[in-house]
Every structure is written in structure tokens, then in C-alpha cells.
Design a protein around this motif. Structure first.
Motif, PDB file in Angstrom:
ATOM      1  N   THR A  38    -162.053  55.354   4.881  1.00 31.50           N
ATOM      2  CA  THR A  38    -160.999  55.391   3.865  1.00 31.50           C
ATOM      3  C   THR A  38    -160.781  56.807   3.357  1.00 31.50           C
ATOM      4  OG1 THR A  38    -161.495  53.123   3.186  1.00 31.50           O
ATOM      5  CG2 THR A  38    -160.259  54.469   1.634  1.00 31.50           C
ATOM      6  N   LEU A  39    -161.847  57.474   2.970  1.00 30.75           N
ATOM      7  CA  LEU A  39    -161.716  58.823   2.398  1.00 30.75           C
ATOM      8  C   LEU A  39    -161.193  59.835   3.414  1.00 30.75           C
ATOM      9  CD1 LEU A  39    -164.922  58.834   0.214  1.00 30.75           C
ATOM     10  CD2 LEU A  39    -162.559  58.921  -0.613  1.00 30.75           C
ATOM     11  N   ASN A  40    -161.465  59.617   4.696  1.00 31.48           N
ATOM     12  CA  ASN A  40    -160.948  60.528   5.720  1.00 31.48           C
ATOM     13  C   ASN A  40    -159.434  60.457   5.862  1.00 31.48           C
ATOM     14  OD1 ASN A  40    -163.294  61.854   6.446  1.00 31.48           O
ATOM     15  ND2 ASN A  40    -163.873  60.273   7.914  1.00 31.48           N
ATOM     16  N   GLN A  41    -158.820  59.416   5.337  1.00 35.01           N
ATOM     17  CA  GLN A  41    -157.368  59.281   5.374  1.00 35.01           C
ATOM     18  C   GLN A  41    -156.690  59.918   4.163  1.00 35.01           C
ATOM     19  OE1 GLN A  41    -155.945  55.229   6.389  1.00 35.01           O
ATOM     20  NE2 GLN A  41    -158.129  54.749   6.337  1.00 35.01           N
ATOM     21  N   LEU A  42    -157.481  60.290   3.174  1.00 28.32           N
ATOM     22  CA  LEU A  42    -156.941  60.755   1.902  1.00 28.32           C
ATOM     23  C   LEU A  42    -157.158  62.252   1.720  1.00 28.32           C
ATOM     24  CD1 LEU A  42    -158.397  57.809  -0.189  1.00 28.32           C
ATOM     25  CD2 LEU A  42    -155.982  58.158   0.373  1.00 28.32           C
ATOM     26  N   PRO A  43    -156.312  62.869   0.887  1.00 28.32           N
ATOM     27  CA  PRO A  43    -156.557  64.282   0.579  1.00 28.32           C
ATOM     28  C   PRO A  43    -157.794  64.396  -0.319  1.00 28.32           C
ATOM     29  CG  PRO A  43    -154.764  63.441  -0.764  1.00 28.32           C
ATOM     30  CD  PRO A  43    -155.151  62.335   0.200  1.00 28.32           C
ATOM     31  N   THR A  44    -158.263  65.585  -0.506  1.00 32.38           N
ATOM     32  CA  THR A  44    -159.380  65.795  -1.430  1.00 32.38           C
ATOM     33  C   THR A  44    -158.840  66.361  -2.738  1.00 32.38           C
ATOM     34  OG1 THR A  44    -159.758  67.964  -0.481  1.00 32.38           O
ATOM     35  CG2 THR A  44    -161.136  66.175   0.317  1.00 32.38           C
ATOM     36  N   ARG A  45    -159.521  65.998  -3.790  1.00 31.94           N
ATOM     37  CA  ARG A  45    -159.177  66.538  -5.102  1.00 31.94           C
ATOM     38  C   ARG A  45    -160.494  66.708  -5.854  1.00 31.94           C
ATOM     39  NH1 ARG A  45    -154.965  64.278  -9.572  1.00 31.94           N
ATOM     40  NH2 ARG A  45    -155.299  65.967 -11.026  1.00 31.94           N
ATOM     41  N   TYR A  46    -160.976  67.917  -5.837  1.00 31.98           N
ATOM     42  CA  TYR A  46    -162.279  68.184  -6.428  1.00 31.98           C
ATOM     43  C   TYR A  46    -162.174  68.355  -7.933  1.00 31.98           C
ATOM     44  CZ  TYR A  46    -164.096  68.564  -1.776  1.00 31.98           C
ATOM     45  OH  TYR A  46    -164.465  68.284  -0.486  1.00 31.98           O
ATOM     46  N   ILE A  47    -163.166  67.814  -8.616  1.00 35.28           N
ATOM     47  CA  ILE A  47    -163.231  67.900 -10.065  1.00 35.28           C
ATOM     48  C   ILE A  47    -164.642  68.308 -10.468  1.00 35.28           C
ATOM     49  CG2 ILE A  47    -161.405  66.221 -10.490  1.00 35.28           C
ATOM     50  CD1 ILE A  47    -163.653  64.140 -11.018  1.00 35.28           C
ATOM     51  N   ARG A  48    -164.753  68.824 -11.665  1.00 33.86           N
ATOM     52  CA  ARG A  48    -166.069  69.148 -12.211  1.00 33.86           C
ATOM     53  C   ARG A  48    -166.495  68.090 -13.220  1.00 33.86           C
ATOM     54  NH1 ARG A  48    -166.839  74.702 -14.683  1.00 33.86           N
ATOM     55  NH2 ARG A  48    -168.923  73.835 -14.848  1.00 33.86           N
ATOM     56  N   HIS A  49    -165.617  67.773 -14.140  1.00 29.42           N
ATOM     57  CA  HIS A  49    -165.969  66.863 -15.223  1.00 29.42           C
ATOM     58  C   HIS A  49    -165.007  65.679 -15.234  1.00 29.42           C
ATOM     59  CE1 HIS A  49    -168.630  69.954 -16.736  1.00 29.42           C
ATOM     60  NE2 HIS A  49    -167.622  70.812 -16.679  1.00 29.42           N
ATOM     61  N   LEU A  50    -165.542  64.514 -15.030  1.00 30.84           N
ATOM     62  CA  LEU A  50    -164.720  63.314 -14.990  1.00 30.84           C
ATOM     63  C   LEU A  50    -164.000  63.080 -16.309  1.00 30.84           C
ATOM     64  CD1 LEU A  50    -163.886  61.040 -13.133  1.00 30.84           C
ATOM     65  CD2 LEU A  50    -165.867  59.751 -13.906  1.00 30.84           C
ATOM     66  N   VAL A  51    -164.652  63.338 -17.411  1.00 31.05           N
ATOM     67  CA  VAL A  51    -164.039  63.104 -18.715  1.00 31.05           C
ATOM     68  C   VAL A  51    -162.806  63.986 -18.910  1.00 31.05           C
ATOM     69  CG1 VAL A  51    -165.478  64.730 -20.020  1.00 31.05           C
ATOM     70  CG2 VAL A  51    -164.513  62.742 -21.164  1.00 31.05           C
ATOM     71  N   ASP A  52    -162.842  65.208 -18.420  1.00 28.77           N
ATOM     72  CA  ASP A  52    -161.680  66.087 -18.506  1.00 28.77           C
ATOM     73  C   ASP A  52    -160.539  65.567 -17.651  1.00 28.77           C
ATOM     74  OD1 ASP A  52    -163.112  67.735 -20.175  1.00 28.77           O
ATOM     75  OD2 ASP A  52    -163.638  69.160 -18.607  1.00 28.77           O
ATOM     76  N   THR A  53    -160.866  65.029 -16.516  1.00 30.63           N
ATOM     77  CA  THR A  53    -159.843  64.483 -15.618  1.00 30.63           C
ATOM     78  C   THR A  53    -159.136  63.309 -16.281  1.00 30.63           C
ATOM     79  OG1 THR A  53    -161.164  65.170 -13.743  1.00 30.63           O
ATOM     80  CG2 THR A  53    -159.439  63.563 -13.324  1.00 30.63           C
ATOM     81  N   TYR A  54    -159.907  62.430 -16.900  1.00 30.93           N
ATOM     82  CA  TYR A  54    -159.296  61.298 -17.588  1.00 30.93           C
ATOM     83  C   TYR A  54    -158.374  61.753 -18.714  1.00 30.93           C
ATOM     84  CZ  TYR A  54    -162.484  58.014 -15.274  1.00 30.93           C
ATOM     85  OH  TYR A  54    -163.157  57.260 -14.362  1.00 30.93           O
ATOM     86  N   PHE A  55    -158.752  62.816 -19.387  1.00 31.02           N
ATOM     87  CA  PHE A  55    -157.975  63.307 -20.526  1.00 31.02           C
ATOM     88  C   PHE A  55    -156.667  63.957 -20.087  1.00 31.02           C
ATOM     89  CE2 PHE A  55    -156.958  66.550 -23.751  1.00 31.02           C
ATOM     90  CZ  PHE A  55    -156.787  65.724 -24.846  1.00 31.02           C
ATOM     91  N   PHE A  56    -156.714  64.733 -19.007  1.00 28.66           N
ATOM     92  CA  PHE A  56    -155.563  65.531 -18.602  1.00 28.66           C
ATOM     93  C   PHE A  56    -154.713  64.917 -17.495  1.00 28.66           C
ATOM     94  CE2 PHE A  56    -158.287  68.867 -20.454  1.00 28.66           C
ATOM     95  CZ  PHE A  56    -157.386  69.347 -21.396  1.00 28.66           C
ATOM     96  N   GLU A  57    -155.151  63.807 -16.909  1.00 23.67           N
ATOM     97  CA  GLU A  57    -154.398  63.295 -15.769  1.00 23.67           C
ATOM     98  C   GLU A  57    -153.088  62.638 -16.193  1.00 23.67           C
ATOM     99  OE1 GLU A  57    -156.863  60.548 -13.720  1.00 23.67           O
ATOM    100  OE2 GLU A  57    -156.853  59.110 -15.326  1.00 23.67           O
ATOM    101  N   ASP A  58    -152.141  62.730 -15.318  1.00 26.29           N
ATOM    102  CA  ASP A  58    -150.823  62.134 -15.511  1.00 26.29           C
ATOM    103  C   ASP A  58    -150.871  60.692 -15.023  1.00 26.29           C
ATOM    104  OD1 ASP A  58    -147.983  61.758 -13.794  1.00 26.29           O
ATOM    105  OD2 ASP A  58    -147.763  62.546 -15.839  1.00 26.29           O
ATOM    106  N   TYR A  59    -150.346  59.756 -15.803  1.00 25.54           N
ATOM    107  CA  TYR A  59    -150.416  58.336 -15.463  1.00 25.54           C
ATOM    108  C   TYR A  59    -149.743  58.049 -14.119  1.00 25.54           C
ATOM    109  CZ  TYR A  59    -149.751  53.310 -15.613  1.00 25.54           C
ATOM    110  OH  TYR A  59    -149.752  51.978 -15.292  1.00 25.54           O
ATOM    111  N   GLU A  60    -148.578  58.617 -13.892  1.00 24.83           N
ATOM    112  CA  GLU A  60    -147.859  58.367 -12.632  1.00 24.83           C
ATOM    113  C   GLU A  60    -148.639  58.909 -11.432  1.00 24.83           C
ATOM    114  OE1 GLU A  60    -143.760  59.562 -12.767  1.00 24.83           O
ATOM    115  OE2 GLU A  60    -143.428  58.525 -14.655  1.00 24.83           O
TER     116      GLU A  60
END
Length: 86
Positions: A38-60
Motif C-alpha cells: 500500500t505505502l509503495n503506491q503512495l507519495p511520502t510526506r515526512y513529519i516530525r511531530h504528529l501533534v503539529d500536523t494535526y494542528f496545521f493540516e488542511d481538512y480537504e
């Protein structure tokens, strides 16, 4: 030195598998193969802190990523099912 980075698609894939009850239902070896395919079909998106990602991510954008993961997961399950027969 160990860096605290991870692929956000991995996080979302594992959340999806957990939500669907597949983490407890499927054998560990199959699950590992399923995640890799599954992951080999998807792009990568590296993050450091999951909590920051949840805060700043766009819903769409998050919904788009989840749709991509669901589609890749369906293709992966079909691929593994077909190749287990061989």
C-alpha cells in the motif's frame, strides 16, 4: 543519532487499519506485506511531530490523503489475494 521523523501516510494507514479492525484481525506477516504494498503506491510526506500536523493540516488535503490510502489499500488487498494463489 536517531531522528524522530516518520511518514505521515504510515500514520494514516495504521489509523485506517485500526479503525476497520484489521490490525487485530489479520496475521502479522500479511499485515506487514499489505502495508508495504500500500505505502509503495503512495507519495511520502515526512513529519516530525504528529501533534503539529494535526494542528496545521488542511481538512480537504487530509480527506484527499485518506481517499488515496483507501484506494491504494483496496488495490493492495486485491494484489495480495491474487498473488497468494500463485
Amino acid at each position: 543519532m536517531q531522528l524522530e521523523i516518520r511518514n505521515y501516510y504510515e500514520v494514516l494507514l495504521l489509523e485506517l487499519l485500526s479503525d476497520e479492525g484489521l490490525l487485530d484481525e489479520l496475521p502479522a506477516d500479511y499485515l506487514a506485506d499489505l502495508c508495504c504494498v500500500t505505502l509503495n503506491q503512495l507519495p511520502t510526506r515526512y513529519i516530525r511531530h504528529l501533534v503539529d500536523t494535526y494542528f496545521f493540516e488542511d481538512y480537504e488535503e487530509l480527506q484527499k490523503m485518506k481517499t488515496e490510502i483507501q484506494q491504494a489499500l483496496e488495490k493492495s488487498r486485491a494484489f495480495l489475494k491474487e498473488n497468494q494463489k500463485a
